[in-house]
Design a protein around this motif. Structure first.
Motif, mmCIF file in Angstrom:
data_model
loop_
_atom_site.group_PDB
_atom_site.id
_atom_site.type_symbol
_atom_site.label_atom_id
_atom_site.label_comp_id
_atom_site.label_asym_id
_atom_site.label_seq_id
_atom_site.Cartn_x
_atom_site.Cartn_y
_atom_site.Cartn_z
ATOM 1 N N ARG A 120 0.818 -1.205 0.000
ATOM 2 C CA ARG A 120 0.000 0.000 0.000
ATOM 3 C C ARG A 120 0.857 1.262 0.000
ATOM 4 N NH1 ARG A 120 -5.359 -0.572 1.622
ATOM 5 N NH2 ARG A 120 -4.766 -2.406 2.786
ATOM 6 N N LEU A 141 2.137 1.694 -3.495
ATOM 7 C CA LEU A 141 1.089 2.211 -4.367
ATOM 8 C C LEU A 141 0.863 3.702 -4.111
ATOM 9 C CD1 LEU A 141 -1.626 -0.611 -4.396
ATOM 10 C CD2 LEU A 141 -0.233 0.144 -6.319
ATOM 11 N N LEU A 155 -8.941 9.847 -10.369
ATOM 12 C CA LEU A 155 -8.522 8.446 -10.257
ATOM 13 C C LEU A 155 -7.023 8.363 -10.557
ATOM 14 C CD1 LEU A 155 -11.493 6.849 -12.185
ATOM 15 C CD2 LEU A 155 -11.132 6.831 -9.722
ATOM 16 N N GLN A 198 -6.509 -1.757 -7.949
ATOM 17 C CA GLN A 198 -5.516 -0.959 -7.223
ATOM 18 C C GLN A 198 -6.105 0.382 -6.789
ATOM 19 O OE1 GLN A 198 -2.377 -1.163 -10.198
ATOM 20 N NE2 GLN A 198 -1.094 -2.376 -8.854
ATOM 21 N N LYS A 213 -8.131 -0.389 -3.812
ATOM 22 C CA LYS A 213 -7.242 -0.639 -2.677
ATOM 23 C C LYS A 213 -6.731 0.674 -2.100
ATOM 24 C CE LYS A 213 -2.918 -3.130 -1.678
ATOM 25 N NZ LYS A 213 -3.155 -4.277 -0.805
ATOM 26 N N MET A 214 -6.401 1.625 -2.995
ATOM 27 C CA MET A 214 -5.947 2.933 -2.517
ATOM 28 C C MET A 214 -7.054 3.648 -1.746
ATOM 29 S SD MET A 214 -2.855 3.458 -2.873
ATOM 30 C CE MET A 214 -2.843 5.153 -2.286
ATOM 31 N N ALA A 257 -8.886 2.390 0.392
ATOM 32 C CA ALA A 257 -8.802 1.936 1.787
ATOM 33 C C ALA A 257 -7.437 2.256 2.378
ATOM 34 C CB ALA A 257 -9.079 0.444 1.867
ATOM 35 N N ARG A 299 -14.330 3.965 -4.947
ATOM 36 C CA ARG A 299 -13.118 4.264 -4.198
ATOM 37 C C ARG A 299 -13.450 5.076 -2.943
ATOM 38 N NH1 ARG A 299 -8.425 7.957 -6.723
ATOM 39 N NH2 ARG A 299 -9.921 9.550 -6.096
ATOM 40 N N SER A 327 -13.067 4.089 1.399
ATOM 41 C CA SER A 327 -12.454 4.867 2.485
ATOM 42 C C SER A 327 -13.270 4.799 3.769
ATOM 43 C CB SER A 327 -12.297 6.332 2.070
ATOM 44 O OG SER A 327 -11.515 6.441 0.913
#
Lengths: 292, 235
Positions: free
Chosen positions: A166, A169, B87, B95, B98-99, B101, B147, B151
């Motif tokens: 993470r 990223l 984005l 991905q 995932k970002m 979170a 996304r 969060s």
């Protein structure tokens, strides 16, 4: 030139190319994430080698411990540069230009500090591993094989970090869309710190890997800063894959030119290759056509 | 509860928000309407810490948000979904999610949240390995909302989610937002004008030149023909 010569040139070029990739990708990460053209980058290459010299030659550690000890020091040096030189400037006007000058200043400071501590005469590091191995008709030095193995390990660790973690990223997120990164709660300052830390490890560990091959001198890093710049521009600014391809390409070119005309001719040929690439692809091999 | 009071925001010399006050109760959907360039986005960005407030207060459940970093604000569950999406173009759909979170309070329940997001936006599951730059406008909008949900929002500030979408997709996006509201998230939704949004919302605000010029309960507002005309963009 026989086929065997050609294969040896290729292998040697790929090995050196991979180490050049490590240098160039660190430079490229800093530019991509924080938009800083990092002119003191080469000095950290030099300092990586000098720190390794302290541990390997003065204190007689083996290379494994040299890496374990030097990497954290490099990481802290990189973060300190971001925190105390780059960040104060970022808050002010005219950042792009001022940070260039500050980078030159830091480079001069680090280079002269190296000269004061270690003297102007070149130093050398022992081979990573001594000895040679013969496979069919080819003779490889353990030095070259360990360099290749170490570079592969570092490159793989970097790939894993950037793609699978993470925090890694988050570096990409800031490079691709800093506002988007803030929207998901990424702290830009923390990512800048991390990026400078990691890139400095990349520069410094490349300095360690190459030191047994080239000599260490206080101004030796400049050549590698220029090499990083050429690789990154030829590959396409901001494209890690482009950086990889151009590092291999230029590494093989270096081995070839070295074999044909001698190492003195490497840099002129690199620039020639860069010009050719830019004539055909003005944004580099894999550079995006859109400016940020 | 989100309680904005006497908020002023400047861009250099230009004052974008004037002494602005607005409240979103827990579980409410509040719609903020008004013409383009009159400060609606600025308000959302100021709440979420992307722009600094010059003065005034933004209280989220009695914690002052004004002056906090966007990182801290996100961690408290106050999440912005941008009109221009922001984005990560080279990352895949997965991905990007995932970002979403990234903040510490979202990470522990990431797997469940992801299942929920893929449940309300099944299309994202099909697109999961595509880079975000290759998505269509509607798909990118859904990814931006997805996304945002990743969060772990308690409060969502959604900026013109329907812009650039076909009427059919617009309706779909509004239905999804309503679904998210029903899961207990408070929502402040900005649009230029929209009948669907006006009817979904509990409370309506109208903004002009950085000032709130009208506020009222949806039912009251829509009874008044003049107000109704303004909100529905036919006035």
């Amino acid at each position: 030139m026989s086929l065997n010569d050609l294969i040896e040139i290729l292998i040697s070029g790929i090995t050196i190319g991979l180490v050049y990739f490590l240098i160039a990708v660190g430079f490229s990460l800093i530019y991509g994430v924080s938009r800083v053209l990092h002119l003191s980058y080469g000095s950290f290459f030099t300092w990586g080698a000098y720190l390794a010299w302290i541990f390997a030659v003065k204190l007689n550690f083996n290379y494994f411990w040299v890496f374990v000890l030097v990497c954290p020091i490099l990481y802290i040096m990189g973060m300190a540069l971001e925190r105390f030189v780059v960040r104060p400037l970022r808050k002010r006007d005219n950042f792009d230009f001022n940070v260039l000058l500050a980078g030159l200043g830091v480079a001069l400071f680090l280079d002269y500090a190296a000269q004061a501590f270690f003297g102007a005469r070149t130093k050398s590091l022992p081979s990573l591993l001594d000895g040679t191995i013969q496979i069919h008709d080819f003779v490889f030095s353990y030095q070259q094989l360990t360099m290749l193995a170490a570079a592969v390990v570092i490159a793989f660790a970097l790939w894993f970090f950037l793609e699978k973690t993470r925090q890694g990223l988050a570096l990409g997120a800031v490079a691709q869309d800093p506002v988007g990164a803030r929207i998901v709660g990424v702290s830009l300052n923390k990512v800048y710190l991390l990026t400078f830390g990691i890139s400095t490890i990349l520069a410094g560990s490349a300095g360690i890997l190459l030191a047994p091959r080239f000599f260490i001198s206080p101004l030796g890093g400049w050549k590698f800063l220029i090499k990083a710049l050429i690789i990154v521009v030829a590959g396409g600014l901001g494209s890690i894959r482009g950086t990889l391809y151009s590092a291999f390409l230029l590494g093989i070119l270096e081995a070839l030119v070295g074999w044909l005309f001698g190492l003195l001719w490497v840099m002129p040929f690199w620039f020639l290759a860069l010009l050719l690439i830019l004539l055909i692809k003005p944004h580099g091999l894999l550079g995006s056509t859109a400016d940020h | 509860m989100l309680d904005v009071s006497n908020l002023n925001t400047f861009y250099g010399q230009f004052q974008a928000l004037h002494d602005l006050s607005l409240t979103v109760e827990d579980g409410q959907m509040v719609a903020l309407f008004g013409p383009n360039g009159h400060g609606k986005s600025t308000l959302l960005k100021t709440i979420c810490g992307l722009i600094e407030a010059s003065s005034g207060s933004i209280k989220w459940n009695n914690t002052e948000l004004a002056g906090l970093s966007s990182e801290k604000i996100v961690q408290m569950g106050v999440i912005y979904i941008a009109e221009d999406r922001h984005l990560f173009p080279e990352m895949t759909v997965m991905q990007n999610l995932k970002m979403g979170a990234f903040n510490l309070s979202a990470r522990s329940s990431e797997a469940e949240t992801l299942a929920y997001v893929l449940d309300i936006f099944p299309k994202l599951k099909i697109l999961r390995n595509k880079p975000a730059s290759t998505l269509s406008g509607g798909e990118a909008r859904m990814l931006a909302i997805g996304r945002g949900i990743m969060s772990k929002p308690k409060f969502l500030a959604i900026d013109e989610p329907s812009i650039g979408l076909s009427p059919k997709l617009r309706e779909e996006v509004f239905l999804k937002i309503n679904e998210i509201r029903q899961s207990g998230v408070s929502i402040l939704l900005v649009e230029q004008s929209s009948e669907e949004v006006a009817e979904m919302a509990d409370y309506l605000y109208l903004m002009e030149d950085g000032h709130i010029v009208f506020k009222g309960h949806t039912n009251d507002a829509l009874k008044d023909e003049n107000i109704k005309k303004i909100f529905l963009g036919t006035g």
